[in-house]
Design a protein around this motif. Structure first.
Motif, PDB file in Angstrom:
ATOM      1  N   ILE A  26       0.842  -1.203   0.000  1.00  0.00           N
ATOM      2  CA  ILE A  26       0.000   0.000   0.000  1.00  0.00           C
ATOM      3  C   ILE A  26       0.872   1.246   0.000  1.00  0.00           C
ATOM      4  N   ILE A  27       1.947   1.212   0.780  1.00  0.00           N
ATOM      5  CA  ILE A  27       2.870   2.362   0.815  1.00  0.00           C
ATOM      6  C   ILE A  27       3.535   2.536  -0.541  1.00  0.00           C
ATOM      7  N   ARG A  28       4.053   1.448  -1.106  1.00  0.00           N
ATOM      8  CA  ARG A  28       4.742   1.535  -2.401  1.00  0.00           C
ATOM      9  C   ARG A  28       3.805   2.022  -3.504  1.00  0.00           C
ATOM     10  N   GLU A  29       2.572   1.536  -3.504  1.00  0.00           N
ATOM     11  CA  GLU A  29       1.620   1.953  -4.534  1.00  0.00           C
ATOM     12  C   GLU A  29       1.288   3.433  -4.402  1.00  0.00           C
ATOM     13  N   ARG A  30       1.231   3.924  -3.159  1.00  0.00           N
ATOM     14  CA  ARG A  30       0.916   5.357  -2.979  1.00  0.00           C
ATOM     15  C   ARG A  30       2.081   6.227  -3.419  1.00  0.00           C
ATOM     16  N   VAL A  31       3.316   5.796  -3.129  1.00  0.00           N
ATOM     17  CA  VAL A  31       4.492   6.528  -3.599  1.00  0.00           C
ATOM     18  C   VAL A  31       4.526   6.526  -5.124  1.00  0.00           C
ATOM     19  N   LEU A  32       4.249   5.373  -5.715  1.00  0.00           N
ATOM     20  CA  LEU A  32       4.256   5.259  -7.170  1.00  0.00           C
ATOM     21  C   LEU A  32       3.207   6.162  -7.802  1.00  0.00           C
ATOM     22  N   LEU A  33       2.018   6.202  -7.227  1.00  0.00           N
ATOM     23  CA  LEU A  33       0.963   7.069  -7.757  1.00  0.00           C
ATOM     24  C   LEU A  33       1.386   8.531  -7.717  1.00  0.00           C
ATOM     25  N   GLU A  34       1.982   8.944  -6.607  1.00  0.00           N
ATOM     26  CA  GLU A  34       2.415  10.339  -6.500  1.00  0.00           C
ATOM     27  C   GLU A  34       3.511  10.646  -7.513  1.00  0.00           C
ATOM     28  N   ALA A  35       4.400   9.667  -7.738  1.00  0.00           N
ATOM     29  CA  ALA A  35       5.444   9.855  -8.745  1.00  0.00           C
ATOM     30  C   ALA A  35       4.820  10.076 -10.117  1.00  0.00           C
ATOM     31  N   ALA A  42      12.399  13.167  -7.407  1.00  0.00           N
ATOM     32  CA  ALA A  42      13.026  12.237  -6.472  1.00  0.00           C
ATOM     33  C   ALA A  42      13.190  12.870  -5.094  1.00  0.00           C
ATOM     34  N   ILE A  43      13.617  14.117  -5.066  1.00  0.00           N
ATOM     35  CA  ILE A  43      13.788  14.830  -3.791  1.00  0.00           C
ATOM     36  C   ILE A  43      12.444  15.019  -3.099  1.00  0.00           C
ATOM     37  N   GLU A  44      11.432  15.404  -3.869  1.00  0.00           N
ATOM     38  CA  GLU A  44      10.101  15.617  -3.304  1.00  0.00           C
ATOM     39  C   GLU A  44       9.575  14.348  -2.644  1.00  0.00           C
ATOM     40  N   LEU A  45       9.895  13.196  -3.216  1.00  0.00           N
ATOM     41  CA  LEU A  45       9.413  11.923  -2.691  1.00  0.00           C
ATOM     42  C   LEU A  45      10.388  11.280  -1.709  1.00  0.00           C
ATOM     43  N   PHE A 102      15.447   6.427  -7.239  1.00  0.00           N
ATOM     44  CA  PHE A 102      14.066   6.678  -7.658  1.00  0.00           C
ATOM     45  C   PHE A 102      13.785   6.000  -8.998  1.00  0.00           C
ATOM     46  N   THR A 103      14.705   6.110  -9.945  1.00  0.00           N
ATOM     47  CA  THR A 103      14.521   5.515 -11.266  1.00  0.00           C
ATOM     48  C   THR A 103      14.392   3.997 -11.170  1.00  0.00           C
ATOM     49  N   LYS A 104      15.236   3.363 -10.333  1.00  0.00           N
ATOM     50  CA  LYS A 104      15.157   1.909 -10.144  1.00  0.00           C
ATOM     51  C   LYS A 104      13.810   1.510  -9.548  1.00  0.00           C
ATOM     52  N   PHE A 105      13.371   2.257  -8.543  1.00  0.00           N
ATOM     53  CA  PHE A 105      12.069   1.990  -7.917  1.00  0.00           C
ATOM     54  C   PHE A 105      10.946   2.078  -8.945  1.00  0.00           C
ATOM     55  N   PHE A 106      10.964   3.143  -9.734  1.00  0.00           N
ATOM     56  CA  PHE A 106       9.881   3.385 -10.686  1.00  0.00           C
ATOM     57  C   PHE A 106       9.882   2.325 -11.792  1.00  0.00           C
ATOM     58  N   LYS A 107      11.053   1.984 -12.314  1.00  0.00           N
ATOM     59  CA  LYS A 107      11.123   1.008 -13.404  1.00  0.00           C
ATOM     60  C   LYS A 107      10.737  -0.386 -12.925  1.00  0.00           C
ATOM     61  N   LYS A 108      11.118  -0.727 -11.711  1.00  0.00           N
ATOM     62  CA  LYS A 108      10.748  -2.036 -11.170  1.00  0.00           C
ATOM     63  C   LYS A 108       9.233  -2.167 -11.061  1.00  0.00           C
ATOM     64  N   ALA A 109       8.569  -1.063 -10.717  1.00  0.00           N
ATOM     65  CA  ALA A 109       7.118  -1.088 -10.511  1.00  0.00           C
ATOM     66  C   ALA A 109       6.336  -1.012 -11.817  1.00  0.00           C
ATOM     67  N   THR A 110       6.869  -0.303 -12.818  1.00  0.00           N
ATOM     68  CA  THR A 110       6.095  -0.029 -14.034  1.00  0.00           C
ATOM     69  C   THR A 110       6.680  -0.630 -15.298  1.00  0.00           C
ATOM     70  N   ASP A 112      11.398   8.918 -17.392  1.00  0.00           N
ATOM     71  CA  ASP A 112      11.372   9.650 -18.663  1.00  0.00           C
ATOM     72  C   ASP A 112      10.459   8.967 -19.677  1.00  0.00           C
ATOM     73  N   GLU A 113      10.505   7.642 -19.733  1.00  0.00           N
ATOM     74  CA  GLU A 113       9.645   6.917 -20.680  1.00  0.00           C
ATOM     75  C   GLU A 113       8.176   7.082 -20.310  1.00  0.00           C
ATOM     76  N   PHE A 114       7.875   7.021 -19.013  1.00  0.00           N
ATOM     77  CA  PHE A 114       6.487   7.224 -18.571  1.00  0.00           C
ATOM     78  C   PHE A 114       6.025   8.622 -18.954  1.00  0.00           C
ATOM     79  N   ARG A 115       6.876   9.611 -18.735  1.00  0.00           N
ATOM     80  CA  ARG A 115       6.515  11.002 -19.045  1.00  0.00           C
ATOM     81  C   ARG A 115       6.225  11.162 -20.531  1.00  0.00           C
TER      82      ARG A 115
END
Length: 289
Positions: free
Chosen positions: A234-243, A258-261, A269-277, A282-285
């Motif tokens: 639940i924590i990871r999903e909420r961080v991911l959503l905010e990202a 990354a600093i904001e989160l 931050f990039t490793k976290f985001f890529k592992k989840a998505t 940059d690709e998501f953006r």
């Protein structure tokens, strides 16, 4: 905290051009005609829900795509990211109301928390009204719309909105079956609220369990019983959503996000985001530009 402008936040008075109103109700076709250019990612600072009696196209809520169908209803909590791609044949009703709308009316200020569909949880906010309830839905929404046009009966309007929400809850119920174990549901709901408030600073379920006066194992068991995942998810999903929400704002670079989160550095931050998505930030953006 980030100071640069982020995703546009619409307020109720900008929607209905009435700075004193905390509630807005309209027929959906008229609403869309009035706001036909509002087809960019945006947030609301109010509760927003729509009943489609007909229509086609799709809309996105927090990057989840939903195809429109007749008698679909969706609910959005303040802060969720929304955009739409309607085909212009939509009919139904739209209701917007501020979080403060019931503040001086209800003794329990947390009363709205009882409605799972106002929680902002993606598995609760979009559903289709059963065929047996559709005629009643149109009658109830239309009656509420007519009542809302008489500002001299403000308390009656509030009661009518509560009746509408309670009617929806009576047949929709909740996928979490909160009545089966009220104690566990209360803990689960309070955990979600704590995560929503503290997810940037507190990432360990153990810290939340201490605030809830239970063990981490108990918290995990409760979360698994309701969503099939451990408390940490639940924590990871909420961080991911905010990202994702922050990445839509092109005024922010990846390091600022990354600093904001509260990630130690950009690469983490990039490793976290890529592992989840499966995508880099940059690709998501680029995919959501």
């Amino acid at each position: 905290m980030i100071k640069k402008s982020t995703i546009p936040v619409l307020d109720n008075c900008s929607i209905n051009n009435d700075s004193s109103s905390l509630l807005f109700v309209d027929h959906l076709a008229d609403y869309i005609a009035m706001h036909h250019n509002m087809v960019f990612p945006h947030k609301h600072n109010f509760y927003h829900f729509v009943l489609f009696t007909k229509g086609s196209g799709n809309h996105l809520i927090d990057f989840e795509k939903h195809e429109i169908e007749a008698y679909q209803i969706y609910f959005m909590a303040p802060g969720q990211v929304h955009t739409w791609n309607f085909n212009g044949d939509e009919e139904g009703f739209v209701v917007n109301f501020d979080p403060e709308y019931f503040q001086s009316f209800l003794l329990r200020t947390d009363y709205l928390n009882r409605f799972s569909f106002l929680s902002g949880q993606n598995d609760q906010i979009v559903f289709t009204i059963p065929e047996s309830n559709r005629k009643d839905a149109v009658k109830i929404f239309e009656a509420f719309y007519q009542t809302s046009k008489n500002p001299t009966v403000s308390d009656l309007i509030r009661v009518s909105l509560l009746q509408l929400l309670l009617w929806i809850e009576s047949w929709h119920g909740t996928k979490t079956e909160k009545t089966s174990n009220p104690y566990n549901y209360t803990i689960f709901h309070n955990y979600q609220r704590l995560v929503e408030k503290n997810f940037k600073e507190i990432r360990l379920p153990k810290a939340y369990a201490e605030q809830l006066f239970i063990t981490p194992n108990h918290l995990n068991a409760i979360c698994k019983s309701y969503i099939g995942s451990a408390a940490g998810e639940i924590i990871r999903e909420r961080v991911l959503l905010e990202a994702k929400r922050l990445l839509v704002n092109k005024n922010l670079n990846i390091n600022e996000i990354a600093i904001e989160l509260n990630f130690n550095d950009n690469s983490y931050f990039t490793k976290f985001f890529k592992k989840a998505t499966g995508l880099t930030p940059d690709e998501f953006r680029k995919n959501n530009s």
